[in-house]
Design an enzyme around this catalytic site. Structure first.
Site, mmCIF file in Angstrom:
data_model
loop_
_atom_site.group_PDB
_atom_site.id
_atom_site.type_symbol
_atom_site.label_atom_id
_atom_site.label_comp_id
_atom_site.label_asym_id
_atom_site.label_seq_id
_atom_site.Cartn_x
_atom_site.Cartn_y
_atom_site.Cartn_z
ATOM 1 N N HIS A 1 0.822 -1.201 0.000
ATOM 2 C CA HIS A 1 0.000 0.000 0.000
ATOM 3 C C HIS A 1 0.862 1.259 0.000
ATOM 4 O O HIS A 1 0.352 2.371 -0.068
ATOM 5 C CB HIS A 1 -0.880 -0.043 1.264
ATOM 6 C CG HIS A 1 -1.936 0.998 1.319
ATOM 7 N ND1 HIS A 1 -2.480 1.565 0.200
ATOM 8 C CD2 HIS A 1 -2.562 1.600 2.361
ATOM 9 C CE1 HIS A 1 -3.393 2.455 0.555
ATOM 10 N NE2 HIS A 1 -3.448 2.493 1.860
ATOM 11 N N CYS A 2 2.211 1.102 0.080
ATOM 12 C CA CYS A 2 3.043 2.291 0.284
ATOM 13 C C CYS A 2 3.956 2.620 -0.899
ATOM 14 O O CYS A 2 3.740 3.614 -1.586
ATOM 15 C CB CYS A 2 3.891 2.111 1.539
ATOM 16 S SG CYS A 2 2.882 2.018 3.023
ATOM 17 N N ILE A 3 4.971 1.785 -1.122
ATOM 18 C CA ILE A 3 6.031 2.155 -2.071
ATOM 19 C C ILE A 3 5.497 2.437 -3.490
ATOM 20 O O ILE A 3 5.932 3.394 -4.122
ATOM 21 C CB ILE A 3 7.156 1.086 -2.128
ATOM 22 C CG1 ILE A 3 7.543 0.628 -0.720
ATOM 23 C CG2 ILE A 3 8.373 1.588 -2.879
ATOM 24 C CD1 ILE A 3 8.338 1.581 0.097
#
Ligand code: NAD
Length: 459
Positions: free
Chosen positions: A276-278
Site C-alpha cells: 500500500h506504500c512504495i
C-alpha cells in the site's frame, strides 16, 4: 460560551492514562496502534466503517497478522479496546489518530476522500481539549490545507481549543524486529501546543518520538523515506537488467558491493514493487509538485522502471520455455507466491498479480500457490491456491517464484520442477534443476535446454 481547555489538562490526562484514545480505521496501521494503546493501559475506541471489521475486533478476532487474535482478545473489552461504527462516539475520545487509506485514483492522483470523510466525522463530534493526529501517508499540506479547515468548521480554534498533528506510520508488516513500539515516530504539529500534546500521547507507547517543526516536514519525511526505497529498488531492478545483458550474476555483484562498510546500502531486485506504500506514496509527491510547477523526474522514472519489471519476468518465462521448445500459450505455469512480499498475506499492488495477468493474457494455463492467500480474485477471475504437491511441481512446465515465503521448501521446488524462474533469489545455493534468475543466468541464446547456471546462487 465556548469552553477552552489548555494543553496541560490534556497532557495530564494522557500521562495519567485517564485519556480515552480513539483510532479511526482499524487496518494494518490502525489495529496495531489501537492494540498498543490498550496494552499501555488506555481505554481505546476503534472506529471503522466496516461492520465486519468492528464485529471481528470486538470478538477478539484479528484480521491483521501482526496482532495475533490471542493478543487482541486480551485487550478487548469495555476498559480496554472497543470497536464501533458509531462516529458520534468520537466525542468520548481525548485523542484521535486517523489511520484511513490514502489510495490513488485511476489517473494516479491522490484520493484523499477517506481522510476528508474521517475528518468530517471528527469535526461533527469535535469538542474542546481533543487531540487529532493524521497518520495516513499523504502529500505535504494535507493536514493544514484539508484537515484543519474541516475541523475548524466546528467553530473551535486549533492550538487553543483542539490540537492537530501529523505523524506518519512506519509499520512494516511481517517485520519480526521492528514494530509499532520500537520504531521511532516522527511528529509535527500545527502549533507548538499541538506538538506538545502529540508528543505526550505517542511517548506513552512508542520508545522514541522524533519531533519536527511542522506538519509539512512530517508529511514530507514519510514521502522521502518511501521515495528513497522506490528509487533504490528501481536502481537494482535496472542493474538486474544490465547484469542480464552482460551475463553477470546481479546477486553476486550486490553482495560484493554490500561488503563496503560505508556509502552503500543493500537493496535487491525483484518482480516489481507492491503493498500500500512504495508503489503509491511517491505519486502523492509527484502530484503535489505538479501543482507547484515542478516535475519530480527521478521519482517518476523510478516508478516506470519498477512498473516494467513484471514484463521482464514474463520475458524470462518466455525465454525459458523456448529453450524447452514450448510457448507460453498452452503451458502449465505455476506461480509461487502472490503476496507482495515474504511471509505476509497482503496482495495490494503485488507485482505477482501483474505477472499472473500477463501470463494469462498470453494463453498460459495458470495456477498459483500461496500459503497465505487461499483465494485470488482479480480482473473478474477467481482462482484458488493449489496444494504444493510433488505432482503439482512436476506437472508444471514452469514454476515462477514471485514471493519468497519462508515456509516453502525451495530445494524440493528445484528438484521437481522442469523449469524455475526465480525472481527473488530464493533458490540460492541449491544444486541442480533448470533455474533462471533475474540477472545474468549465463544461458547462451540457442543453447537448447541445457541447464543454466543458477543466477540465484548469488550469496
Ligand atoms: N500498510 C502499511 O504497511 C502502511 C505502512 C505505513 C503507512 N501506511 C499508511 O497508513 C494508512 C492506512 O493504511 P492501512 O494499510 O492501515 O489501510 P487498511 O486498508 O488496512 O485500513 C484502513 C481501514 O480504514 C477503514 N476506513 C476507511 N474509511 C474510513 C472512515 N471514513 N472512517 C473509519 N474507518 C475508515 C477501512 O474500513 C479499513 O479498515 C494509509 O495512508 C497508508 O498509506 C500503511
Amino acid at each position: 460560551m465556548k469552553i477552552t481547555v489548555g494543553v496541560e489538562g490534556l497532557v495530564d490526562r494522557v500521562r495519567s492514562k485517564d485519556a480515552v484514545c480513539g483510532v479511526v480505521g482499524l487496518g494494518y496501521v490502525g489495529l496495531p496502534l489501537a492494540y498498543e494503546l490498550a496494552r499501555a493501559g488506555y481505554r481505546v475506541l476503534g472506529f471503522d466503517i466496516s461492520e465486519r471489521t468492528v464485529r471481528q475486533v470486538n470478538g477478539g478476532e484479528s484480521h491483521i497478522r501482526d496482532v495475533s487474535s490471542a493478543a487482541l482478545a486480551e485487550v478487548v473489552g469495555p476498559s480496554g479496546l472497543e470497536a464501533t461504527t458509531d462516529m458520534s462516539r468520537l466525542a468520548e475520545c481525548d485523542t484521535i489518530s486517523i489511520c484511513v487509506p490514502t489510495p490513488l485514483s485511476k489517473t494516479r492522483d491522490p484520493d484523499v476522500s477517506y481522510v476528508a470523510s474521517a475528518a468530517s466525522a471528527i469535526a461533527a463530534a469535535l469538542r474542546a481539549g481533543q487531540l487529532v493526529v493524521l497518520e495516513s501517508t499523504t502529500y505535504p499540506g494535507t493536514t493544514r490545507d484539508l484537515v484543519l479547515p474541516l475541523l475548524e468548521r466546528s467553530g473551535l480554534k486549533v492550538g487553543v481549543d483542539f490540537y492537530l498533528c501529523f505523524s506518519p506510520e512506519r509499520v512494516d508488516p511481517g517485520n519480526p524486529t521492528w514494530h509499532t513500539v520500537n520504531t521511532p515516530k516522527v511528529i509535527g504539529g500545527i502549533t507548538p501546543a499541538c506538538l506538545e500534546a502529540g508528543r505526550a500521547l505517542y511517548s506513552q507507547v512508542i520508545e522514541r518520538v522524533v519531533p519536527v517543526s511542522s506538519t509539512e516536514a512530517a508529511e514530507l519525511t514519510k514521502l522521502l523515506e518511501n521515495t528513497f526505497r522506490s528509487i533504490n529498488i528501481a536502481l537494482v531492478n535496472e542493474m538486474a537488467q544490465v547484469a542480464d545483458r552482460l551475463g553477470v550474476d546481479v546477486w553476486e555483484v550486490i553482495d560484493a558491493a554490500a561488503t563496503k562498510p560505508f556509502g552503500f546500502m543493500k537493496f535487491v531486485p525483484g518482480p516489481g514493487i507492491g503493498g500500500h506504500c512504495i508503489p503509491l506514496d511517491p505519486y502523492y509527491l509527484v502530484w503535489k509538485m505538479k501543482t507547484l510547477d515542478y516535475k519530480t523526474r527521478m521519482v517518476e522514472l523510478a516508478g516506470e522502471i519498477n512498473a516494467e519489471m513484471p514484463r521482464f519476468v514474463v520475458n524470462k518465462v518466455q525465454d525459458g520455455l523456448n529453450r524447452h521448445r514450448r510457448s507460453v500459450s498452452g503451458s502449465r505455469i505455476l506461480v509461487l507466491g502472490v503476496a507482495y512480499k515474504r511471509d505476509i498475506d497482503d496482495i495490494r499492488e503485488s507485482p505477482a498479480l501483474d505477472v499472473v495477468r500477463l501470463l494469462a493474457e498470453r494463453g498460459a494455463e495458470l495456477r498459483y500457490h500461496d500459503p497465505y492467500v487461499p483465494v485470488l480474485e482479480e480482473d473478474g477471475v477467481r482462482r484458488t491456491s493449489v496444494e504444493l504437491t510433488d505432482e503439482e511441481l512436476a506437472a508444471a512446465d514452469c514454476v515462477v517464484i514471485t514471493t519468497d515465503h519462508s515456509v516453502i521448501d525451495y530445494e524440493r521446488v528445484v528438484r521437481l520442477a522442469r523449469l524455475v524462474v526465480d525472481t527473488r533469489n530464493a533458490t540460492r545455493g541449491l544444486e541442480g534443476g533448470d533455474v533462471v534468475g533475474l540477472g545474468g543466468h549465463g544461458v547462451e541464446a540457442g543453447s537448447g535446454a541445457a541447464a543454466p547456471t543458477l543466477a540465484a546462487a548469488g550469496s
